[in-house]
Design a protein around this motif. Structure first.
Motif, PDB file in Angstrom:
ATOM      1  N   PHE A   4      -2.709 -28.989 -20.824  1.00 50.69           N
ATOM      2  CA  PHE A   4      -3.744 -28.654 -20.537  1.00 50.69           C
ATOM      3  C   PHE A   4      -4.147 -29.244 -18.824  1.00 50.69           C
ATOM      4  O   PHE A   4      -4.483 -27.670 -18.640  1.00 50.69           O
ATOM      5  N   TYR A   7      -3.173 -25.899 -18.080  1.00 47.92           N
ATOM      6  CA  TYR A   7      -3.635 -23.952 -18.475  1.00 47.92           C
ATOM      7  C   TYR A   7      -4.915 -24.478 -17.441  1.00 47.92           C
ATOM      8  O   TYR A   7      -5.586 -23.191 -16.966  1.00 47.92           O
ATOM      9  N   HIS A 119     -11.326 -36.507 -20.668  1.00 49.08           N
ATOM     10  CA  HIS A 119     -12.767 -36.544 -19.785  1.00 49.08           C
ATOM     11  C   HIS A 119     -12.112 -35.226 -18.925  1.00 49.08           C
ATOM     12  O   HIS A 119     -13.169 -34.102 -18.451  1.00 49.08           O
ATOM     13  N   ILE A 121     -10.322 -33.391 -18.343  1.00 49.05           N
ATOM     14  CA  ILE A 121      -9.891 -31.286 -19.176  1.00 49.05           C
ATOM     15  C   ILE A 121     -10.770 -30.804 -19.897  1.00 49.05           C
ATOM     16  O   ILE A 121     -10.896 -29.750 -19.525  1.00 49.05           O
ATOM     17  N   ALA A 122     -12.272 -31.059 -20.744  1.00 48.68           N
ATOM     18  CA  ALA A 122     -13.322 -30.972 -21.278  1.00 48.68           C
ATOM     19  C   ALA A 122     -13.877 -30.422 -20.083  1.00 48.68           C
ATOM     20  O   ALA A 122     -14.683 -29.302 -20.066  1.00 48.68           O
ATOM     21  N   ILE A 125     -12.521 -27.293 -18.530  1.00 51.30           N
ATOM     22  CA  ILE A 125     -12.891 -25.785 -19.769  1.00 51.30           C
ATOM     23  C   ILE A 125     -14.246 -25.692 -19.771  1.00 51.30           C
ATOM     24  O   ILE A 125     -14.961 -24.987 -19.607  1.00 51.30           O
ATOM     25  N   HIS A 126     -15.301 -27.051 -19.900  1.00 49.94           N
ATOM     26  CA  HIS A 126     -17.307 -26.940 -19.917  1.00 49.94           C
ATOM     27  C   HIS A 126     -16.996 -25.570 -18.615  1.00 49.94           C
ATOM     28  O   HIS A 126     -17.696 -24.617 -18.878  1.00 49.94           O
ATOM     29  N   GLY A 129     -16.654 -22.264 -18.792  1.00 48.99           N
ATOM     30  CA  GLY A 129     -16.894 -21.507 -19.238  1.00 48.99           C
ATOM     31  C   GLY A 129     -18.534 -21.242 -18.938  1.00 48.99           C
ATOM     32  O   GLY A 129     -19.079 -19.490 -19.432  1.00 48.99           O
ATOM     33  N   GLN A 130     -18.828 -21.918 -18.126  1.00 42.38           N
ATOM     34  CA  GLN A 130     -20.217 -21.306 -17.679  1.00 42.38           C
ATOM     35  C   GLN A 130     -20.150 -19.825 -16.944  1.00 42.38           C
ATOM     36  O   GLN A 130     -21.163 -19.369 -16.662  1.00 42.38           O
ATOM     37  N   VAL A 145      -9.709 -16.426 -20.556  1.00 43.19           N
ATOM     38  CA  VAL A 145      -9.138 -17.949 -20.527  1.00 43.19           C
ATOM     39  C   VAL A 145      -8.568 -17.836 -22.224  1.00 43.19           C
ATOM     40  O   VAL A 145      -7.839 -19.348 -22.281  1.00 43.19           O
TER      41      VAL A 145
END
Lengths: 152, 152
Positions: A4, A7, A119, A121-122, A125-126, A129-130, A145
């Motif tokens: 991750f 990535y 935390h 990693i998320a 990615i979050h 997305g924005q 992505v």
């Protein structure tokens, strides 16, 4: 877990490249949602990742000011510099940290190292997305992505 | 890996609750970026997750039409129904799948089961990030997606 990070870093690099097409004004323009501009979002991702990784290692937090780093080149430099350090740490990581709780300099609560890695990693990615919504709002094609199909 | 699924599901439920404040028009309104509306985004996340999880198990793809499920209650129902099935599968998952490549009905490329699980996780977090921008554009506070500090 390591995959991750790979990535996220690959996509972060692609967004940094993508940002080259923007004017400085568009790069720094404060947008609705998230933490603000394209550049500040990427800076924030880098800053948060580095702070947590240092905390996991019991190292002091290093304060990095956006005002001293508000160009694409500086943000790229920070990303690459910190990543070298983080890579070495992650490569020597035990498979499982166990559930030992640790403290971090900016928060009174205690967290496990494993949760902190999740935390980080998320978090990236979050925020990425924005960026993709802001890109479309500018009629620009965002970075793809997809996780699968990548060489990781 | 399992904890990321629990994280995603918790946040998905919070977004489904959050959506209750929207009118049907706002829920279904096509927005810029991502895959469209608030409701279609959540439907898409559920559909993609279920399709990949079935593919991992060698099961046929089940086609689910948004037009037959375009209400908050229906999307919630799908989410809960599929989740029960997915949970049972994930709980019996081996720690590592190995690198065996599998085929899926909708794609000619082959992927490892491990990569597919990573893909499902990143896919949901990415789209949820997009919802948070749309929420702010409507002057609404988005769901907090912090990983740490949650009971997972």
């Amino acid at each position: 877990m390591l995959k991750f990070f790979t990535y996220n870093w690959q996509i972060r690099d692609e967004w940094l490249e993508w940002c080259r097409q923007l004017t400085e004004e568009d790069l720094l323009k404060n947008r609705i949602g998230g933490v603000g501009s394209f550049l500040y979002t990427i800076f924030h991702i880098i800053d948060v990742e580095y702070s947590w990784i240092r905390a996991i290692q019991g190292k002091d937090d290093v304060m990095i000011e956006f005002n001293d780093n508000n160009s694409l080149e500086r943000v790229k430099f920070l990303s690459e510099t910190f990543r070298r350090e983080i890579s070495i740490f992650l490569e020597t990581l035990p498979v499982e940290f166990g559930d030992e709780l640790i403290t971090v300099p900016w928060d009174e609560a205690k967290y496990t190292r494993n949760d902190i890695l999740h935390h980080i990693i998320a978090h990236e990615i979050h925020h990425i997305g924005q960026l993709s919504v802001w890109a479309r709002e500018m009629n620009l094609k965002p970075v793809s992505v997809n996780y699968i199909g990548r060489k990781l």
